[in-house]
Design an enzyme around this catalytic site. Structure first.
Site, PDB file in Angstrom:
ATOM      1  N   GLY A 123       6.801   4.993   8.195  1.00 31.70           N
ATOM      2  CA  GLY A 123       5.976   6.200   8.242  1.00 31.70           C
ATOM      3  C   GLY A 123       6.098   6.862   9.591  1.00 31.70           C
ATOM      4  O   GLY A 123       7.118   6.716  10.288  1.00 31.70           O
ATOM      5  N   SER A 124       5.061   7.578   9.981  1.00 28.24           N
ATOM      6  CA  SER A 124       5.139   8.385  11.202  1.00 28.24           C
ATOM      7  C   SER A 124       4.933   7.523  12.456  1.00 28.24           C
ATOM      8  O   SER A 124       4.344   6.439  12.401  1.00 28.24           O
ATOM      9  CB  SER A 124       4.074   9.477  11.153  1.00 28.24           C
ATOM     10  OG  SER A 124       2.796   8.884  11.119  1.00 28.24           O
TER      11      SER A 124
ATOM     12  N   CYS B 212      13.578  10.944   6.809  1.00 31.48           N
ATOM     13  CA  CYS B 212      13.412  10.462   8.181  1.00 31.48           C
ATOM     14  C   CYS B 212      14.650  10.721   9.030  1.00 31.48           C
ATOM     15  O   CYS B 212      14.541  11.000  10.216  1.00 31.48           O
ATOM     16  CB  CYS B 212      13.067   8.981   8.166  1.00 31.48           C
ATOM     17  SG  CYS B 212      14.161   8.018   7.131  1.00 31.48           S
TER      18      CYS B 212
ATOM     19  N   LYS C  41       0.888  -1.163   0.000  1.00 30.89           N
ATOM     20  CA  LYS C  41       0.000   0.000   0.000  1.00 30.89           C
ATOM     21  C   LYS C  41       0.923   1.209   0.000  1.00 30.89           C
ATOM     22  O   LYS C  41       1.463   1.591   1.029  1.00 30.89           O
ATOM     23  CB  LYS C  41      -0.876  -0.016   1.259  1.00 30.89           C
ATOM     24  CG  LYS C  41      -2.237   0.639   1.127  1.00 30.89           C
ATOM     25  CD  LYS C  41      -2.227   2.106   0.778  1.00 30.89           C
ATOM     26  CE  LYS C  41      -1.898   2.998   1.939  1.00 30.89           C
ATOM     27  NZ  LYS C  41      -1.700   4.403   1.547  1.00 30.89           N
TER      28      LYS C  41
ATOM     29  N   GLU D  38       2.988   8.167  14.923  1.00 33.37           N
ATOM     30  CA  GLU D  38       1.566   8.092  15.252  1.00 33.37           C
ATOM     31  C   GLU D  38       0.888   6.911  14.523  1.00 33.37           C
ATOM     32  O   GLU D  38       0.190   6.101  15.128  1.00 33.37           O
ATOM     33  CB  GLU D  38       0.949   9.409  14.780  1.00 33.37           C
ATOM     34  CG  GLU D  38      -0.302   9.795  15.449  1.00 33.37           C
ATOM     35  CD  GLU D  38      -0.856  11.058  14.779  1.00 33.37           C
ATOM     36  OE1 GLU D  38      -0.132  11.726  14.008  1.00 33.37           O
ATOM     37  OE2 GLU D  38      -2.027  11.328  15.017  1.00 33.37           O
TER      38      GLU D  38
ATOM     39  N   GLY E 146       2.426   4.388  13.114  1.00 32.59           N
ATOM     40  CA  GLY E 146       3.098   3.149  13.530  1.00 32.59           C
ATOM     41  C   GLY E 146       2.478   2.585  14.800  1.00 32.59           C
ATOM     42  O   GLY E 146       2.272   1.375  14.927  1.00 32.59           O
TER      43      GLY E 146
ATOM     44  N   GLU F 273       9.036  16.104  15.377  1.00 23.75           N
ATOM     45  CA  GLU F 273       9.495  15.994  13.990  1.00 23.75           C
ATOM     46  C   GLU F 273       8.674  16.954  13.127  1.00 23.75           C
ATOM     47  O   GLU F 273       7.456  16.829  13.034  1.00 23.75           O
ATOM     48  CB  GLU F 273       9.301  14.557  13.499  1.00 23.75           C
ATOM     49  CG  GLU F 273       9.903  14.328  12.126  1.00 23.75           C
ATOM     50  CD  GLU F 273       9.634  12.923  11.588  1.00 23.75           C
ATOM     51  OE1 GLU F 273       8.500  12.437  11.723  1.00 23.75           O
ATOM     52  OE2 GLU F 273      10.565  12.327  11.017  1.00 23.75           O
TER      53      GLU F 273
ATOM     54  N   GLU G 160       9.538   1.277  10.816  1.00 17.59           N
ATOM     55  CA  GLU G 160      10.595   2.268  10.510  1.00 17.59           C
ATOM     56  C   GLU G 160       9.930   3.623  10.634  1.00 17.59           C
ATOM     57  O   GLU G 160       9.170   4.021   9.747  1.00 17.59           O
ATOM     58  CB  GLU G 160      11.101   2.104   9.076  1.00 17.59           C
ATOM     59  CG  GLU G 160      11.716   0.769   8.742  1.00 17.59           C
ATOM     60  CD  GLU G 160      13.167   0.684   9.166  1.00 17.59           C
ATOM     61  OE1 GLU G 160      13.706   1.684   9.685  1.00 17.59           O
ATOM     62  OE2 GLU G 160      13.742  -0.394   8.999  1.00 17.59           O
TER      63      GLU G 160
HETATM   64  P1  NAD Z   1       2.197   8.473   7.576  1.00 25.65           P
HETATM   65  O1  NAD Z   1       2.393   7.684   8.821  1.00 25.65           O
HETATM   66  O2  NAD Z   1       1.181   9.534   7.569  1.00 25.65           O
HETATM   67  O3  NAD Z   1       1.811   7.502   6.365  1.00 25.65           O
HETATM   68  C1  NAD Z   1       2.627   6.410   5.996  1.00 25.65           C
HETATM   69  C2  NAD Z   1       1.774   5.378   5.281  1.00 25.65           C
HETATM   70  O4  NAD Z   1       0.824   4.850   6.203  1.00 25.65           O
HETATM   71  C3  NAD Z   1       0.959   5.920   4.104  1.00 25.65           C
HETATM   72  O5  NAD Z   1       0.942   4.956   3.074  1.00 25.65           O
HETATM   73  C4  NAD Z   1      -0.431   6.084   4.708  1.00 25.65           C
HETATM   74  O6  NAD Z   1      -1.450   5.995   3.741  1.00 25.65           O
HETATM   75  C5  NAD Z   1      -0.483   4.897   5.655  1.00 25.65           C
HETATM   76  N1  NAD Z   1      -1.427   5.023   6.768  1.00 25.65           N
HETATM   77  C6  NAD Z   1      -1.913   6.140   7.357  1.00 25.65           C
HETATM   78  N2  NAD Z   1      -2.777   5.823   8.332  1.00 25.65           N
HETATM   79  C7  NAD Z   1      -2.845   4.474   8.378  1.00 25.65           C
HETATM   80  C8  NAD Z   1      -3.559   3.551   9.193  1.00 25.65           C
HETATM   81  N3  NAD Z   1      -4.378   3.944  10.164  1.00 25.65           N
HETATM   82  N4  NAD Z   1      -3.375   2.229   8.970  1.00 25.65           N
HETATM   83  C9  NAD Z   1      -2.537   1.792   8.011  1.00 25.65           C
HETATM   84  N5  NAD Z   1      -1.843   2.622   7.195  1.00 25.65           N
HETATM   85  C10 NAD Z   1      -1.993   3.950   7.391  1.00 25.65           C
HETATM   86  O7  NAD Z   1       3.627   9.035   7.176  1.00 25.65           O
HETATM   87  P2  NAD Z   1       3.979   9.990   5.934  1.00 25.65           P
HETATM   88  O8  NAD Z   1       3.491  11.356   6.250  1.00 25.65           O
HETATM   89  O9  NAD Z   1       3.569   9.333   4.663  1.00 25.65           O
HETATM   90  O10 NAD Z   1       5.580   9.946   5.960  1.00 25.65           O
HETATM   91  C11 NAD Z   1       6.347  10.732   6.792  1.00 25.65           C
HETATM   92  C12 NAD Z   1       6.806   9.972   8.020  1.00 25.65           C
HETATM   93  O11 NAD Z   1       7.490   8.777   7.637  1.00 25.65           O
HETATM   94  C13 NAD Z   1       7.800  10.751   8.842  1.00 25.65           C
HETATM   95  O12 NAD Z   1       7.494  10.600  10.197  1.00 25.65           O
HETATM   96  C14 NAD Z   1       9.128  10.091   8.516  1.00 25.65           C
HETATM   97  O13 NAD Z   1      10.110  10.261   9.509  1.00 25.65           O
HETATM   98  C15 NAD Z   1       8.713   8.679   8.363  1.00 25.65           C
HETATM   99  N6  NAD Z   1       9.700   7.908   7.578  1.00 25.65           N
HETATM  100  C16 NAD Z   1      10.507   6.994   8.228  1.00 25.65           C
HETATM  101  C17 NAD Z   1      11.483   6.286   7.516  1.00 25.65           C
HETATM  102  C18 NAD Z   1      12.385   5.289   8.193  1.00 25.65           C
HETATM  103  O14 NAD Z   1      13.019   4.506   7.486  1.00 25.65           O
HETATM  104  N7  NAD Z   1      12.504   5.296   9.510  1.00 25.65           N
HETATM  105  C19 NAD Z   1      11.622   6.498   6.141  1.00 25.65           C
HETATM  106  C20 NAD Z   1      10.796   7.429   5.511  1.00 25.65           C
HETATM  107  C21 NAD Z   1       9.835   8.126   6.255  1.00 25.65           C
END
Ligand code: NAD
Length: 501
Positions: free
Chosen positions: A251-252, A307, A198, A254, A256, A404, A273
């Site tokens: 992702g974020s 990130c 996804k 929150e 996660g 962040e 991650e």
């Molecule tokens: P996000 O958490 O908003 O979204 C990430 C993904 O999760 C998207 O595909 C989104 O559609 C999906 N998502 C959102 N809500 C969900 C839910 N309830 N259930 C399942 N999936 C859901 O993050 P973002 O704004 O897309 O990306 C930015 C964040 O990602 C930053 O916090 C950044 O630090 C982090 N990030 C971390 C790494 C790493 O390797 N540690 C790498 C890149 C980005």
């Protein structure tokens, strides 16, 4: 789904390759299930926006529970009938090597998509595209090297421990590195798993390209499926689906946290991650030219939407003012613009929402009493650009130092002693990465021991290699991607007892 839609005139004028134009003509983009692009069952679509202009240039399916179910069932069937995991390992390696070649041949398209959907500048895209190819090449070597063991046991027994794929892995990715999609997907495939990806709703296109190339490379249809849509709907349905065995999420924090809670209901394996607020420690004995240039680049790269962006710069007090001046000089004249302008040095934020978030944090920083040494405002009135912004006079308990921001905002703090530097650096809920600048070898070792982070870079920053594990500690997540660590994450052990009496 309704079609076709033509590109907005301005985007038509971009120097896109013929391959890119042909690829974009497939809008509206769908899910990829069983190797075919399919629309959502409801026909619903979402816009895909170019961050440099705010213009819609494509549409993508908005999936719901039924679409996720179809994708997961496809992956499940592919796993259960063994069309991929039971192939001879050498044959799986050949497919993955072929995938690396196909990605290599599509560099320009990948880079165009990075710029169009991700607002990525060409240099950074070049780095990400190459990293994606390197990762596929690295993992292409693994299928023949996944080994088990024969532990010593009683003479009437042979005990073998084998390493097997987990099953169906749900991969959920963010928007900040479209061309790095292979990083999230290919290690799982190399282990023999089936995958449902996804991608982020902001950057959905590269995933479609990868799915097509997988089929072209000989990976059987159904092994890698893509389901598009918004996180709270399609992402959540993927996490909750009973036929998904493990979730790999980037992702974020929150999101996660939400995912871990949902996965716990079915005791699914989860790798997270997550975000960061990474410190860069600059000691007075450092090569200050290199440190200033790299510390700044570590925040301005991809407009701070990385990130591991080194957004908390801690500087030994006696060089603080001079060092801030150097960073301001290195950053003041950055050319802000789109990736289609080869002169651009700082690109846009991903969306209007992200621009508003960054502006909100700048206001918070001012209200908290920090001093703006550079920037602090939106750039231009079109697209989602923000000036490179440096705050000094920051205390580590301010929100701009703790949360962040994910934009081009750097916070600079002085320190007096080495111990104090480590204390400030570690006083964060995150633990993704840290940077250290010093010529003192002993201090470099001490720092790498004392800093609480998954990665420590000394006299450099943002180096990544497919063979080196990558991931966070504390609220930055757990689990490791890259290197052999990924193979362990994406397989499970089985102990087999044979009675030979
Ligand atoms: P996000 O958490 O908003 O979204 C990430 C993904 O999760 C998207 O595909 C989104 O559609 C999906 N998502 C959102 N809500 C969900 C839910 N309830 N259930 C399942 N999936 C859901 O993050 P973002 O704004 O897309 O990306 C930015 C964040 O990602 C930053 O916090 C950044 O630090 C982090 N990030 C971390 C790494 C790493 O390797 N540690 C790498 C890149 C980005």
């Amino acid at each position: 789904m309704a079609r076709p839609m033509s590109l907005p005139p301005e985007i038509t004028d971009y120097p896109l390759t013929a391959q890119t134009r042909a690829f974009l003509s497939d809008t509206p983009f769908g899910h990829v299930i069983e190797g075919r692009m399919v629309p959502s069952r409801t026909g619903a679509t979402l816009p895909v926006i170019e961050p440099a202009t705010g213009l819609e240039f494509a549409r993508v399916a908005s999936g719901d529970r039924a679409d996720v179910d179809a994708a997961v069932r496809s992956a499940r069937t592919a796993f259960d009938d063994g069309r991929w995991r039971r192939l001879p390992p050498a044959q799986r390696e050949r497919c993955l090597r072929r995938l690396a070649q196909l990605l290599d041949a599509q560099r320009e398209l990948l880079s165009d998509l990075d710029v169009l959907e991700g607002g990525v500048l060409r240099d950074y895209s070049g780095f990400m595209v190459q990293l994606g190819i390197d990762i596929v090449e690295y993992y292409a070597g693994w299928p023949t090297k996944v080994e088990g063991s024969l532990p010593a046991s009683a003479p009437d027994l042979v005990v073998q421990v084998t390493r097997e794929p987990i099953g169906v892995v749900g991969v959920i990715l963010p928007w900040n590195g479209p061309s790095a999609v292979p990083l999230g997907v290919v290690p799982a495939l190399a282990c023999g798993n089936s995958v449902v990806l996804k991608p982020s709703e902001e950057t959905p296109l590269t995933a479609v390209l990868l799915a097509r190339l997988c089929v072209e490379a000989g990976i059987p249809p159904g092994v890698f499926n893509v389901v598009q849509g918004i996180g709270e709907v399609a992402g959540a349905a993927l996490v909750e689906h009973p036929l998904v065995d493990a979730i790999s999420f980037t992702g974020s924090v929150e999101t996660g946290r939400r995912i871990q809670v949902a996965a716990a209901a079915r005791l699914k394996r989860v790798a997270l991650e997550l975000g960061g607020k990474s410190p860069q420690l600059v000691f007075a004995d450092a090569d200050l030219d290199a440190a200033a240039a790299t510390c700044a680049a570590a925040v301005w790269g991809h407009a701070g939407q990385v990130c591991v962006a080194g957004t908390r710069v801690l500087v030994e007090r006696r060089i603080h003012d001079e060092f801030v001046q150097r960073m301001v000089e290195a950053s003041r004249h950055l050319r802000i613009g789109s990736g289609f302008d080869p002169q651009s040095q700082l690109g846009p934020l991903i969306s209007q929402a992200q621009l508003e978030r960054v502006s909100r944090y700048v206001t918070i920083g001012r209200d908290e009493g920090a001093t703006l040494a550079l920037g602090g405002a939106r750039h231009g009135s079109r697209g989602y650009f923000h000036q490179p912004t440096i705050f000094t006079g920051v205390h580590n308990d301010m929100r701009i130092a703790r949360e962040e921001i994910f934009g081009p905002v750097m916070t600079v703090m002085p320190f007096d002693t080495e111990d104090q530097a480590y204390a400030i650096a570690n006083d964060t809920e995150y633990g993704l990465a840290a940077g250290v600048w010093t010529r003192d070898l002993a201090r470099a070792h001490r720092a790498s021991q004392r800093l609480d982070a998954g990665t420590v870079w000394v006299n450099t920053y943002l180096r990544v290699d497919p063979g080196v594990p990558y991931g966070g500690v504390k609220q930055s997540g757990f689990g490791r991607s890259l290197g052999a660590a990924s193979i362990e994450e994406l397989t499970r052990l089985k102990s087999v007892w044979l009675n030979i009496a």
